[in-house]
Design a protein around this motif. Structure first.
Motif, PDB file in Angstrom:
ATOM      1  N   ALA A 215       0.874  -1.145   0.004  1.00 44.87           N
ATOM      2  CA  ALA A 215       0.121  -0.068   0.123  1.00 44.87           C
ATOM      3  C   ALA A 215       0.593   1.443   0.116  1.00 44.87           C
ATOM      4  N   ALA A 216       1.836   1.275  -0.970  1.00 44.96           N
ATOM      5  CA  ALA A 216       2.910   2.338  -0.911  1.00 44.96           C
ATOM      6  C   ALA A 216       2.103   3.642  -1.261  1.00 44.96           C
ATOM      7  N   GLU A 217       1.209   3.759  -1.912  1.00 45.39           N
ATOM      8  CA  GLU A 217       0.294   4.988  -2.280  1.00 45.39           C
ATOM      9  C   GLU A 217      -0.408   5.204  -0.879  1.00 45.39           C
ATOM     10  N   GLU A 218      -0.864   4.441  -0.235  1.00 47.66           N
ATOM     11  CA  GLU A 218      -1.725   4.808   0.883  1.00 47.66           C
ATOM     12  C   GLU A 218      -0.718   5.619   2.129  1.00 47.66           C
ATOM     13  N   LEU A 219       0.535   4.953   2.277  1.00 54.53           N
ATOM     14  CA  LEU A 219       1.697   5.398   3.137  1.00 54.53           C
ATOM     15  C   LEU A 219       1.954   6.640   2.719  1.00 54.53           C
ATOM     16  N   ASP A 220       2.131   7.103   1.226  1.00 57.59           N
ATOM     17  CA  ASP A 220       2.321   8.393   0.804  1.00 57.59           C
ATOM     18  C   ASP A 220       1.123   9.315   0.981  1.00 57.59           C
ATOM     19  N   ARG A 221       0.239   8.842   1.189  1.00 63.82           N
ATOM     20  CA  ARG A 221      -1.185   9.880   1.299  1.00 63.82           C
ATOM     21  C   ARG A 221      -1.097  10.123   2.716  1.00 63.82           C
ATOM     22  N   VAL A 222      -0.740   9.180   3.669  1.00 62.63           N
ATOM     23  CA  VAL A 222      -0.860   9.502   5.052  1.00 62.63           C
ATOM     24  C   VAL A 222       0.250  10.387   5.509  1.00 62.63           C
ATOM     25  N   ALA A 223       1.522  10.353   4.745  1.00 64.22           N
ATOM     26  CA  ALA A 223       2.482  11.249   5.269  1.00 64.22           C
ATOM     27  C   ALA A 223       2.166  12.668   4.562  1.00 64.22           C
ATOM     28  N   ALA A 224       1.528  12.795   3.292  1.00 59.20           N
ATOM     29  CA  ALA A 224       1.124  13.936   2.747  1.00 59.20           C
ATOM     30  C   ALA A 224       0.100  14.563   3.501  1.00 59.20           C
ATOM     31  N   GLY A 225      -0.848  13.752   4.175  1.00 61.16           N
ATOM     32  CA  GLY A 225      -1.950  14.136   4.901  1.00 61.16           C
ATOM     33  C   GLY A 225      -1.436  14.768   6.204  1.00 61.16           C
ATOM     34  N   THR A 226      -0.458  14.094   6.942  1.00 60.19           N
ATOM     35  CA  THR A 226       0.069  14.930   8.044  1.00 60.19           C
ATOM     36  C   THR A 226       0.724  16.041   7.948  1.00 60.19           C
ATOM     37  N   ARG A 227       1.619  16.201   6.891  1.00 60.79           N
ATOM     38  CA  ARG A 227       2.070  17.455   6.457  1.00 60.79           C
ATOM     39  C   ARG A 227       1.402  18.625   6.236  1.00 60.79           C
ATOM     40  N   ASN A 228       0.157  18.180   5.429  1.00 57.68           N
ATOM     41  CA  ASN A 228      -0.869  19.287   5.130  1.00 57.68           C
ATOM     42  C   ASN A 228      -1.308  19.783   6.431  1.00 57.68           C
ATOM     43  N   ALA A 229      -1.745  18.663   7.185  1.00 55.97           N
ATOM     44  CA  ALA A 229      -2.570  19.350   8.420  1.00 55.97           C
ATOM     45  C   ALA A 229      -1.671  19.979   9.255  1.00 55.97           C
ATOM     46  N   LEU A 230      -0.536  19.853   9.484  1.00 53.79           N
ATOM     47  CA  LEU A 230       0.372  20.703  10.013  1.00 53.79           C
ATOM     48  C   LEU A 230       0.386  22.187   9.168  1.00 53.79           C
ATOM     49  N   VAL A 231       0.714  22.184   8.030  1.00 50.51           N
ATOM     50  CA  VAL A 231       1.005  23.471   7.248  1.00 50.51           C
ATOM     51  C   VAL A 231      -0.492  24.251   7.335  1.00 50.51           C
ATOM     52  N   LYS A 232      -1.508  23.748   7.394  1.00 55.34           N
ATOM     53  CA  LYS A 232      -2.785  24.340   7.558  1.00 55.34           C
ATOM     54  C   LYS A 232      -2.810  24.958   9.089  1.00 55.34           C
ATOM     55  N   ALA A 233      -2.309  24.346   9.806  1.00 59.00           N
ATOM     56  CA  ALA A 233      -2.395  24.791  11.280  1.00 59.00           C
ATOM     57  C   ALA A 233      -1.276  25.858  11.368  1.00 59.00           C
ATOM     58  N   GLY A 234      -0.711  26.364  10.556  1.00 56.51           N
ATOM     59  CA  GLY A 234       0.284  27.342  10.523  1.00 56.51           C
ATOM     60  C   GLY A 234       1.733  26.915  10.900  1.00 56.51           C
ATOM     61  N   VAL A 235       2.136  25.577  10.930  1.00 56.47           N
ATOM     62  CA  VAL A 235       3.496  25.077  11.233  1.00 56.47           C
ATOM     63  C   VAL A 235       4.110  24.777  10.180  1.00 56.47           C
ATOM     64  N   GLU A 236       5.410  25.104  10.221  1.00 53.42           N
ATOM     65  CA  GLU A 236       6.339  24.880   9.261  1.00 53.42           C
ATOM     66  C   GLU A 236       6.950  23.578   9.129  1.00 53.42           C
ATOM     67  N   VAL A 237       6.944  22.940   8.144  1.00 52.55           N
ATOM     68  CA  VAL A 237       7.089  21.451   7.937  1.00 52.55           C
ATOM     69  C   VAL A 237       8.457  21.529   7.223  1.00 52.55           C
ATOM     70  N   ASP A 238       9.514  20.745   8.135  1.00 50.41           N
ATOM     71  CA  ASP A 238      11.007  20.551   7.631  1.00 50.41           C
ATOM     72  C   ASP A 238      11.072  19.469   6.621  1.00 50.41           C
ATOM     73  N   GLY A 239      12.101  19.418   5.884  1.00 47.94           N
ATOM     74  CA  GLY A 239      12.461  18.215   5.188  1.00 47.94           C
ATOM     75  C   GLY A 239      12.128  18.252   3.882  1.00 47.94           C
ATOM     76  N   GLY A 240      12.537  17.513   2.948  1.00 49.24           N
ATOM     77  CA  GLY A 240      12.245  17.425   1.444  1.00 49.24           C
ATOM     78  C   GLY A 240      11.018  16.324   1.443  1.00 49.24           C
ATOM     79  N   ARG A 241      11.331  15.569   0.192  1.00 49.22           N
ATOM     80  CA  ARG A 241      10.441  14.391  -0.037  1.00 49.22           C
ATOM     81  C   ARG A 241      10.430  13.311   0.932  1.00 49.22           C
TER      82      ARG A 241
END
Length: 186
Positions: free
Chosen positions: A98-124
């Motif tokens: 389920a590599a796509e689902e794992l990628d979606r989980v990671a993207a979802g957590t990053r987006n949630a933090l950014v929308k809360a006004g948190v700067e997310v570090d790191g690249g891909r």
């Protein structure tokens, strides 16, 4: 300000299996080995989470987790950052159908933090569990080959956690990790 990360934390039996594999090999190198209770798969990292953003981040992470479905994951193989010839980080890899689902989980957590006004570090997003740090660049190909022979037990990932990281506060100046909240999928 809080130093935090969102991570999948493997069950104790999975960590014990990897720790047993590594324990007989740790004396062969003077790396800074990760403590078993600190092994995790980082989905998103934020060096500075303002206190004012924390409640919003938690709410948004809960929503993001609710959109995800459980999937199987296995710790297997390994690698090094930035590369095996000059590695500073030795890691165990992961495998999932389920590599796509794992990628979606990671993207979802990053987006949630950014929308809360948190700067997310790191690249891909590159899924891995850091097992050791070298301090200075080291040739790690033998260690990566060793990890390539490892395959741990599969488990179902059904949540992620928000973890507060306090650098240098643990034994031997290790970080202390405190789970702030856990977010079940679905």
């Amino acid at each position: 300000m809080n130093r935090m990360f969102v991570a999948v934390i493997p069950p104790e039996s999975v960590i014990e299996d990897l720790d047993e594999f590594l324990s007989v090999r740790r004396d062969a190198a003077s790396f800074r080995w990760s403590a078993p209770d600190q092994l995790h798969l980082t989905l998103a990292f934020a060096e500075h989470v303002p206190d004012r953003s924390l409640d919003d981040a938690i709410e948004r992470l809960e929503t993001a987790a609710g959109r995800r479905t459980p999937f199987e994951l296995t710790i297997t193989g390994g690698g090094a950052f930035p590369n095996v010839a000059e590695g500073k980080v030795l890691y165990a890899g992961v495998e999932t159908d389920a590599a796509e689902e794992l990628d979606r989980v990671a993207a979802g957590t990053r987006n949630a933090l950014v929308k809360a006004g948190v700067e997310v570090d790191g690249g891909r997003f590159r899924p891995h569990l850091t097992v050791a740090r070298t301090g200075t660049p080291v040739e790690l190909s033998n260690w990566v080959r060793l990890l390539d022979a490892y395959r741990g037990p599969a488990w179902t990932v059904s949540s992620f956690a928000l973890v507060h990281s306090r650098l240098g506060e643990g034994p031997r100046k290790r970080p202390v990790y405190e789970v702030i909240a856990e977010f079940p999928f679905g």
